[in-house]
Enzyme design. Structure first.
Site, PDB file in Angstrom:
ATOM      1  N   CYS A  12       0.837  -1.201   0.000  1.00 39.15           N
ATOM      2  CA  CYS A  12       0.000   0.000   0.000  1.00 39.15           C
ATOM      3  C   CYS A  12       0.871   1.250   0.000  1.00 39.15           C
ATOM      4  O   CYS A  12       2.103   1.171   0.048  1.00 39.15           O
ATOM      5  CB  CYS A  12      -0.916   0.010   1.226  1.00 39.15           C
ATOM      6  SG  CYS A  12      -0.025   0.178   2.784  1.00 39.15           S
ATOM      7  N   ASP A 430       9.464  26.110 -33.958  1.00 39.64           N
ATOM      8  CA  ASP A 430      10.554  26.331 -34.903  1.00 39.64           C
ATOM      9  C   ASP A 430       9.939  26.176 -36.296  1.00 39.64           C
ATOM     10  O   ASP A 430       8.892  25.549 -36.461  1.00 39.64           O
ATOM     11  CB  ASP A 430      11.648  25.284 -34.669  1.00 39.64           C
ATOM     12  CG  ASP A 430      12.720  25.332 -35.742  1.00 39.64           C
ATOM     13  OD1 ASP A 430      13.186  26.427 -36.057  1.00 39.64           O
ATOM     14  OD2 ASP A 430      13.052  24.252 -36.270  1.00 39.64           O
ATOM     15  N   ASP A 622      13.248  20.621 -33.426  1.00 45.52           N
ATOM     16  CA  ASP A 622      13.809  19.333 -33.821  1.00 45.52           C
ATOM     17  C   ASP A 622      14.741  18.755 -32.767  1.00 45.52           C
ATOM     18  O   ASP A 622      15.260  17.663 -32.931  1.00 45.52           O
ATOM     19  CB  ASP A 622      14.522  19.430 -35.170  1.00 45.52           C
ATOM     20  CG  ASP A 622      15.693  20.400 -35.143  1.00 45.52           C
ATOM     21  OD1 ASP A 622      16.128  20.799 -34.045  1.00 45.52           O
ATOM     22  OD2 ASP A 622      16.173  20.768 -36.229  1.00 45.52           O
ATOM     23  N   ASP A 626      17.647  23.539 -31.807  1.00 50.27           N
ATOM     24  CA  ASP A 626      16.768  24.266 -30.899  1.00 50.27           C
ATOM     25  C   ASP A 626      16.977  23.882 -29.433  1.00 50.27           C
ATOM     26  O   ASP A 626      16.171  24.253 -28.579  1.00 50.27           O
ATOM     27  CB  ASP A 626      15.304  24.005 -31.277  1.00 50.27           C
ATOM     28  CG  ASP A 626      15.016  24.416 -32.704  1.00 50.27           C
ATOM     29  OD1 ASP A 626      15.326  25.552 -33.068  1.00 50.27           O
ATOM     30  OD2 ASP A 626      14.485  23.581 -33.457  1.00 50.27           O
TER      31      ASP A 626
END
Length: 734
Positions: A12, A430, A622, A626
Site C-alpha cells: 500500500c 521552430d 527538432d 533548438d
C-alpha cells in the site's frame, strides 16, 4: 550516482512511504518510492553510502530488492496474482459458511435453513467451537497482514496491514475470551462473538487486493506490449550462408534478411529490396511507409510487402524501441508534483487513524457503552481508513497516461512533464523541419518562352542539376522524376558558388541560377512574398522558365495550429529566416505571431521574453539546433521521425513528424490530471466521510452504526474504484 531498484513486499501507499523514509534516513541518499511501479528511484553519494547499505535499509524496513529481468518480474507478478487468487478462494471457502452460521440465527424475518444442533441457544459451545475452527484457516490464509502489519507497527511505521492486523486481532481475541466464558458457564456470550467479522474483513480485503492487483496490472499494458513486439529470432547472412539466431545475438554490421509479414529484429539501413513497413507501433501512424535501399528501418516494425536485406546499425538497448520502453518506464516510475500531497498525507495517515480509533473507543467507553460496542467502533475505524486509494490515485493514472501516450507516439520523459503539459497556454514553433518539411520542393513552374515545351524545359533543367549538390538542384531533379521526365547526361558542368550552374545537355547550353546569373527580366517579388525562391532557367541563351522552390509546410501543421487555437493556446513561430519568408510560412500555417531573423543562440532569449508576461510556454523544435530554446521553455517538445527520441533537452518527444501530436500531448496531460484530481477527491472524500461514520458520529445523533464488515467492503471498493477510474484514460478521446 543513480540507481533504480525493484522493491518487493509493498502492499500500500504507507508501505512505499515507509520504505522511502528508511532510504532517505541514510546519509547522502535521496529516494523516491512508487507503489504503482514497485520501484525505488535512488540518487546517492557512493563516497558516503554503498549499494549494500541501501539494500540493508530496504530489508530493515520490511521489504526486499528484486533482481530479475523484466520477463521474470512479469512472471513473478503473474505467479503472485495466482497465489492471491488461491488464498482468496481458500478464505471464501471458510468465510461463507462461517458468516452463515454466525448470522443466520439473527435473521428472524426470513426463515433460513439452519441445523438445530448448531443453534446458540441449543448448543452454545458447539456454535462457538465451529466458528473458531472456521475462522483460524482464514487468518492463516491472511497471515501476511499480521507478519507485515505488526512488524511495521513495532518499527513505528504502521501501514494498512497494521490497521487490519490490529482490528481483526482485537475482534478475534475478544471472541476467544467470550468462547472461554461459554465453555465455563456464561452461555449468553454465544451472542457476542466476532469470529465472522474477523474472517469477513480478511476475505473482503483479500478480494479488494486481488481486484486491485488485477486492475493495476492492466495499467502497464502499453509497456508490456512494447516489450513483446520485438521478434525473438533473426535471419542473418554469415560466411555466405543464411542462419537463424536469437535476436539478442545480432551484432552491429550484420546483414539481416526480413521477409513479408516478419518484424525487423533491430534498427538498420536497407541494403537491397523495397517494401512497405508498418511503423504504427513506433509513430502511431496507421499508414504503411514505403522503404527502399538507403532508408532506415526500426526494430519491431512490420515488413509488409517485399523481402529486404538490411545492415544492422543499432542493437540491444540502443534500438529505438528499447529507448521508447526506457522512456515510458522512467516516466511511469517517476512522481508528479501532485503526488507529493498524497505522500505527505499517507506518511501521517495511519498513525492518525490508530489514534482516532483509540480515542473514539475511549469516548464511547466513557459514554457508558459496553465493550462490544466499543470494540466494533475501534475495528470499523481501523478497517475503513485504508490509505491504498489515496496512494494509488496518482501513480495509476500516470502509468495509464504515459502508456496511452506511447501508443500514440507521444513520449513523456517523466511524470513532471505529463503534469506540466496541461498548463501550457503558449506554444512556440521552430519553422524548418517542424512547421515545414525541412526539404525544398518545387511549388510552381512558370514557362516564359514558347520555344521549348514544359516537358523539354523540365527534362533539360533536371539533367543539368543532376550533378549539383545544392538542395535547390535536388528539388528540381525530384520534381522532374515525379513527372516521369527523361534525365540526359550533361557535359562541361560548372558550378558558380552563390550564382548557379552552366553545362551542356544534348547539345544545348543550359544555365540555371539566380536572376543576375542569367540576366533575366522578371519580377520575382510576388514569389518572394510567398516565401518561395525563384530559380531562372536559360536554354541556348533564351530565358525559358522560372521554377519556384520552397520548404513547404507539413500537411499536419495547419490543423495542429487550428486545434491549439480552439484550446485557447497562443502560437508563435520562431525562425532565423527573413521576415518575408517567415510571415509567408506563418500565414499558410495559421500563425499570427512571428519572430524572424533570430540566430540559434538568440532563440533562448526570445523564449525568455515570451515567458516574461507569465505565459506557460512550450517550445516545439527538432531537438538539435533548438536545444537551448527547448531547455529554456517551461516544456520542451522535440519532433522526430523515430531517430531523435533520446534528445536530452526535451521533456516530451513526438516520435512521428506530425504536429497534431503536440495538441494531443496537451489534451492527454489535461485528461490525466483531471483523472488524478478525481481520484484524489474520491480518496479524500471517502476517508473524510467514512472515518467519522465508523467512529459512530451518525449513531450519536440517532443514525446508523457502521458494521466492521461493511467498513471492510467499502475500503476494498475504494481502492478498486480508483484504479478503474484511472483505466478510463485508455478510452478517453484525445
Amino acid at each position: 550516482m543513480k540507481k533504480t531498484l525493484k522493491i518487493g513486499g509493498m502492499n500500500c501507499a504507507a508501505c512505499s512511504v515507509s520504505c522511502q523514509r528508511a532510504l532517505n534516513k541514510l546519509d547522502g541518499v535521496s529516494a523516491s518510492v512508487n507503489i504503482a511501479t514497485e520501484k525505488a528511484e535512488i540518487e546517492f553519494d557512493k563516497e558516503k553510502v554503498s549499494l549494500n547499505d541501501i539494500e540493508n535499509a530496504i530489508k530493515g524496513a520490511g521489504f526486499f530488492v528484486v533482481r530479475d529481468d523484466p520477463a521474470e518480474i512479469e512472471r513473478q507478478k503473474a505467479a503472485q496474482l495466482k497465489s492471491q487468487r488461491r488464498r482468496l478462494i481458500f478464505s471464501l471457502i471458510f468465510t461463507i459458511p462461517l458468516f452463515y452460521i454466525a448470522m443466520a440465527p439473527m435473521i428472524s424475518f426470513i426463515p433460513l435453513p439452519y441445523p438445530n444442533f448448531l443453534r446458540p441457544e441449543v448448543n452454545p459451545r458447539l456454535f462457538a467451537a465451529v466458528q473458531i475452527v472456521l475462522a483460524v484457516p482464514v487468518m492463516i490464509a491472511g497471515y501476511k497482514f499480521y507478519t507485515k502489519g505488526f512488524s511495521s507497527l513495532f518499527k513505528l511505521s504502521p501501514n494498512m496491514d497494521s490497521l487490519v492486523a490490529v482490528g481483526t486481532s482485537a475482534a478475534f481475541i475478544y471472541s476467544v475470551y467470550k468462547t472461554i466464558l461459554i465453555f465455563g458457564s456464561d452461555v449468553h456470550s454465544a451472542h457476542h462473538l466476532y469470529f465472522e467479522s474477523t474472517a469477513v474483513i480478511i476475505a473482503l480485503i483479500q478480494l479488494g487486493k486481488y481486484l486491485e492487483a488485477n486492475s493495476k496490472g492492466k495499467t502497464g499494458e502499453a509497456i508490456k506490449k512494447l516489450m513483446n513486439l520485438s521478434p525473438k529470432t533473426a535471419v542473418i547472412i554469415r560466411n555466405g550462408k543464411e542462419i537463424e539466431i536469437s535476436a539478442e545475438e545480432v551484432e552491429i554490421g550484420d546483414t539481416v534478411i526480413v521477409k513479408p509479414g516478419e518484424s525487423f529484429p533491430v534498427d538498420g539501413v536497407i541494403v537491397s529490396g523495397s517494401t512497405s513497413v508498418d511503423e504504427s507501433m513506433l509513430t502511431g501512424e496507421s499508414m504503411p511507409v514505403s522503404k527502399q535501399a538507403g532508408d532506415k528501418v526500426f526494430g519491431a516494425t512490420v515488413n509488409q510487402t517485399g523481402s529486404v536485406t538490411y545492415k544492422a546499425e543499432k542493437v540491444g538497448s540502443d534500438t529505438v524501441l528499447a529507448q521508447i520502453i526506457k522512456l515510458v518506464e522512467e516516466a511511469s516510475g517517476s512522481k508528479a508534483p501532485i503526488a507529493k500531497l498524497a505522500d505527505k498525507v499517507a506518511a501521517v495517515f495511519v498513525p492518525s487513524v490508530i489514534g482516532i480509533a483509540i480515542v473514539s473507543a475511549i469516548i464511547w467507553l466513557i459514554a457508558g457503552k459496553d465493550i462490544e460496542f466499543v470494540l466494533s467502533i475501534f475495528i470499523s475505524v481501523l478497517v475503513i481508513a485504508c490509505p491504498c486509494a489515496l496512494g494509488l490515485a496518482t501513480p495509476t493514472a500516470i502509468i495509464v497516461g504515459t502508456g496511452r501516450g506511447a501508443s500514440m507516439g507521444i513520449l513523456f520523459k517523466n511524470a513532471q512533464a505529463l503534469e506540466a503539459a496541461g498548463k501550457i497556454n503558449t506554444v512556440v514553433f521552430d519553422k524548418t523541419g517542424t512547421i515545414t518539411e525541412g526539404k525544398p520542393r518545387v511549388t510552381d513552374f512558370i514557362r516564359i518562352s514558347d520555344k521549348f515545351t514544359e516537358d523539354e524545359i523540365i527534362s533539360l533543367a533536371a539533367s543539368a542539376e543532376k550533378l549539383s549538390e545544392h538542395p535547390l538542384g535536388t528539388a528540381i531533379v525530384e520534381y522532374a522524376q515525379s513527372k516521369g521526365a527523361e534525365l540526359i547526361p550533361s557535359e562541361n558542368f560548372d558550378s558558380v558558388t552563390g550564382s548557379g550552374i552552366d553545362c551542356t545537355v544534348n547539345g544545348k547550353k543550359i544555365k540555371i541560377g539566380n536572376r543576375s546569373f542569367i540576366n533575366a527580366d522578371y519580377d520575382s517579388a510576388p514569389l518572394a512574398d510567398m516565401g518561395k525562391t525563384p530559380v531562372f532557367v536559360e536554354i541556348d541563351g533564351v530565358f525559358s522558365a522560372v521554377i519556384a522552390i520552397a520548404d513547404t509546410i507539413k500537411e499536419s501543421s495547419r490543423s495542429a495550429i487550428s486545434q491549439l487555437e480552439h484550446m485557447n493556446i497562443k502560437t508563435y513561430m520562431l525562425t532565423g529566416d527573413n521576415e518575408k519568408t517567415a510571415h509567408a510560412i506563418a500565414s499558410q500555417a495559421g500563425i499570427d505571431n512571428v519572430i524572424a531573423e533570430v540566430m540559434p543562440d538568440e532563440k533562448a532569449a526570445a523564449i525568455t521574453k515570451i515567458k516574461s508576461d507569465g505565459s506557460f510556454t512550450a517550445m516545439v523544435g527538432d531537438g538539435i539546433n533548438d536545444a537551448p530554446a527547448l531547455v529554456t521553455a517551461d516544456i520542451g517538445i522535440a519532433v522526430g521521425g523515430g531517430t531523435d527520441i533520446a534528445i536530452e533537452s526535451a521533456d516530451i518527444v513526438l516520435v512521428q513528424n506530425n504536429l497534431e501530436a503536440a495538441s494531443s500531448a496537451i489534451k492527454l496531460s489535461r485528461a490525466t490530471m483531471r483523472n488524478i484530481r478525481e481520484n484524489l477527491f474520491w480518496a479524500f472524500f471517502y476517508n473524510i466521510i467514512g472515518i467519522p461514520i465508523a467512529a459512530g458520529l451518525l449513531y450519536a445523533f440517532g443514525g446508523v452504526l457502521l458494521n466492521p464488515m461493511l467498513a471492510a467492503a467499502a475500503m476494498s471498493l475504494s481502492s478498486v474504484s480508483v484504479v478503474t477510474n484511472a483505466l478510463r484514460l485508455k478510452k478517453v478521446k484525445i
